[in-house]
Design a protein around this motif. Structure first.
Motif, PDB file in Angstrom:
ATOM      1  N   ALA A  15     -38.250  -9.321  11.974  1.00  7.19           N
ATOM      2  CA  ALA A  15     -38.801  -9.950  10.859  1.00  7.19           C
ATOM      3  C   ALA A  15     -38.114 -11.487  11.138  1.00  7.19           C
ATOM      4  N   GLY A  16     -37.067 -11.437  11.430  1.00  5.88           N
ATOM      5  CA  GLY A  16     -36.489 -12.946  11.594  1.00  5.88           C
ATOM      6  C   GLY A  16     -35.014 -13.081  12.020  1.00  5.88           C
ATOM      7  N   ASP A  17     -34.458 -14.195  12.139  1.00  6.69           N
ATOM      8  CA  ASP A  17     -33.222 -14.274  12.423  1.00  6.69           C
ATOM      9  C   ASP A  17     -32.240 -14.798  11.561  1.00  6.69           C
ATOM     10  N   SER A  18     -32.698 -15.215  10.142  1.00  2.48           N
ATOM     11  CA  SER A  18     -31.882 -15.930   9.241  1.00  2.48           C
ATOM     12  C   SER A  18     -30.707 -14.940   9.061  1.00  2.48           C
ATOM     13  N   VAL A  19     -29.283 -15.606   8.560  1.00  4.73           N
ATOM     14  CA  VAL A  19     -28.215 -14.860   8.191  1.00  4.73           C
ATOM     15  C   VAL A  19     -28.350 -13.859   7.146  1.00  4.73           C
ATOM     16  N   PRO A  20     -29.063 -14.105   6.152  1.00  5.41           N
ATOM     17  CA  PRO A  20     -29.258 -13.248   4.971  1.00  5.41           C
ATOM     18  C   PRO A  20     -29.996 -11.924   5.495  1.00  5.41           C
ATOM     19  N   LEU A  21     -31.049 -12.280   6.131  1.00  7.47           N
ATOM     20  CA  LEU A  21     -31.742 -11.067   6.854  1.00  7.47           C
ATOM     21  C   LEU A  21     -30.754 -10.152   7.722  1.00  7.47           C
ATOM     22  N   LEU A  22     -30.219 -10.720   8.501  1.00 13.30           N
ATOM     23  CA  LEU A  22     -29.314 -10.077   9.373  1.00 13.30           C
ATOM     24  C   LEU A  22     -28.330  -9.314   8.635  1.00 13.30           C
ATOM     25  N   LEU A  23     -27.687  -9.933   7.584  1.00 12.14           N
ATOM     26  CA  LEU A  23     -26.769  -9.231   6.687  1.00 12.14           C
ATOM     27  C   LEU A  23     -27.629  -8.152   6.248  1.00 12.14           C
ATOM     28  N   VAL A  24     -28.684  -7.884   5.751  1.00 15.08           N
ATOM     29  CA  VAL A  24     -29.144  -6.796   5.139  1.00 15.08           C
ATOM     30  C   VAL A  24     -29.589  -5.742   5.943  1.00 15.08           C
ATOM     31  N   ALA A  25     -29.977  -6.332   7.444  1.00 16.77           N
ATOM     32  CA  ALA A  25     -30.242  -5.463   8.411  1.00 16.77           C
ATOM     33  C   ALA A  25     -28.910  -4.677   9.135  1.00 16.77           C
ATOM     34  N   ARG A  26     -27.907  -5.427   9.049  1.00 15.84           N
ATOM     35  CA  ARG A  26     -26.913  -4.605   9.539  1.00 15.84           C
ATOM     36  C   ARG A  26     -26.094  -3.707   8.398  1.00 15.84           C
ATOM     37  N   PHE A  27     -26.327  -4.103   7.212  1.00 17.53           N
ATOM     38  CA  PHE A  27     -25.943  -3.217   6.325  1.00 17.53           C
ATOM     39  C   PHE A  27     -26.666  -2.130   6.042  1.00 17.53           C
ATOM     40  N   VAL A  28     -27.899  -1.957   6.451  1.00 18.64           N
ATOM     41  CA  VAL A  28     -28.873  -0.803   6.299  1.00 18.64           C
ATOM     42  C   VAL A  28     -28.395  -0.211   7.472  1.00 18.64           C
ATOM     43  N   THR A  29     -28.433  -0.752   8.739  1.00 19.56           N
ATOM     44  CA  THR A  29     -27.865   0.106   9.897  1.00 19.56           C
ATOM     45  C   THR A  29     -26.573   1.049   9.608  1.00 19.56           C
ATOM     46  N   GLY A  30     -25.544   0.363   8.956  1.00 16.58           N
ATOM     47  CA  GLY A  30     -24.347   1.140   8.614  1.00 16.58           C
ATOM     48  C   GLY A  30     -24.538   2.143   7.711  1.00 16.58           C
TER      49      GLY A  30
END
Length: 406
Positions: free
Chosen positions: A107-122
């Motif tokens: 969906a995008g490459d902004s820092v907030p979005l990546l933080l959420v994506a990595r947290f969900v991955t974890g």
């Protein structure tokens, strides 16, 4: 990540096993192994891509730490529920979380979005590692009653640790040779995760839910005495090395070593985790003390060579040091698991091992954040020199504590 969990099987494997045909168990075993490998591979896809986002070292480590926090939360809150609800009932939703994370990356490459994506991955990985490891053991036992667990050990290690390396390799190669390098790797894993979900739905369930289930978070305990302290310190040191290679190392190779190839970055991390998996497999027959000694020696020598390669700006020395350090870290962590499992009473083993993994993943987050923060005020090579000193101090402490009576 790292794996997280040959340990927990020793507590999780006590769940009742439903009788199944051997043919179904065999197909289910490989279906779960495939899903396990895909999930672990997806968790490291961003590693070779971080330099393409253009983030600072601190931002990269912050995004990486979000993943570690997600794993810790999931291990404590949901890593044990498959014992009561069933392996498949937990594994499929956990893979669903990985699918959500992949869509967020697309969906995008902004820092907030990546933080959420990595947290969900974890969150997904914390559920998957414990559940898939126990699932593989039970399917292996159903297919081959009374047989040694060698195949289970090899396959689960390959899927877990090997999968971590495979994700960086696939992502690096795709980013190097296809268009849309920040989208294509995640699109490929969307397809793979969907295939993994389909495969798991066909696997036979191995746990029969019994009665009403009253949810409680995983009980986590820590042991006492020199032996437990040595194991905990060893786990902290081992996962600190893994944290470096899945967060800072690709950026260092691209920047300081002037090797911008994404395929090369992916290959380096793949080699590091592959070496760790092979080392763990080859040392299965060794005693915990022998594994500890071997792991300490290899990690100390590898860490020294790794930092020397950074000071010399030498890719070969850096890579040799990384391979040796990661192999040592893998063996040392396996020894820590064996030590804690042996020290804990059967009724407390799951809680004790959960405590060890909590320490390990805290190390993953703390080491990455510490490197990122220090890199704000000092060159990465200087930061890594002090990081290596801290690791060597921890390894010395492990060696000293190991020699003391429990």
């Amino acid at each position: 990540m790292i794996g997280a969990t040959h340990s927990r099987r020793m507590a999780l494997l006590e769940a009742p096993v439903a009788p199944r045909t051997r043919t179904g168990s065999r197909a289910g075993f490989w279906a779960v192994a495939f899903a396990f490998a895909v999930a672990m591979a997806f968790s490291t896809v961003p590693a070779p891509l971080y330099p393409l986002y253009g983030f600072s070292t601190f931002t990269v480590t912050l995004v990486f730490a979000a993943y570690a926090v997600g794993v810790v939360a999931s291990l404590v809150l949901a890593g044990h529920v498959s014992d009561r609800l069933g392996r498949r009932r937990v594994l499929v939703p956990a893979l669903g979380l990985e699918l959500v994370a992949a869509v967020l990356f697309l969906a995008g490459d902004s820092v907030p979005l990546l933080l959420v994506a990595r947290f969900v991955t974890g969150l997904g990985v914390g559920m998957i590692t414990a559940t898939a490891t126990a699932y593989l053991h039970e399917l292996h036992a159903a297919e081959r009653p009374g047989a040694p667990g060698t195949r289970f050990e090899v396959v689960s290690t390959a899927a877990n640790i090997g999968g971590l390396g495979l994700g960086t390799l696939v992502a690096g190669v795709l980013a190097q040779f296809v268009t849309a390098p920040l989208r294509t790797p995640y699109a490929v894993f969307v397809v793979l995760i969907v295939a993994a979900v389909a495969a798991v739905t066909l696997a036979p369930e191995t746990v029969r839910p019994s009665g009403a289930y009253r949810y409680r978070p995983q009980r986590v305990t820590t042991g006492r005495g020199p032996a437990y302290l040595a194991a905990a310190t060893g786990a902290f040191a081992a996962f600190s090395v893994f944290g470096f290679f899945t967060s800072v190392a690709p950026g260092f190779v691209a920047g300081t070593l002037h090797q911008p190839s994404r395929a090369l970055a992916g290959l380096i991390v793949f080699a590091v985790f592959g070496g760790s998996a092979v080392a763990q497999t080859l040392t299965t027959a060794l005693s915990a003390r022998s594994r500890t000694t071997l792991g300490l020696s290899a990690q100390a020598a590898g860490t020294t060579a790794l930092v020397s390669g950074m000071h010399l700006a030498s890719l070969p020395v850096f890579l040799i040091g990384g391979l040796l350090a990661a192999a040592g870290a893998g063996v040392l962590f396996k020894a820590s698991i064996g030590t804690v499992a042996a020290l804990a009473a059967p009724q407390d083993r799951g809680a004790a091992l959960a405590g060890l993994f909590l320490i390990a993943y805290v190390a993953l987050a703390v080491s990455a954040l510490a490197i990122g923060l220090a890199a704000l005020v000092a060159p990465v090579v200087t930061v890594m020199t002090w990081f290596a000193v801290a690791l060597l101090v921890m390894l010395t402490a492990v060696a000293t504590l190991t020699r003391r009576p429990s």
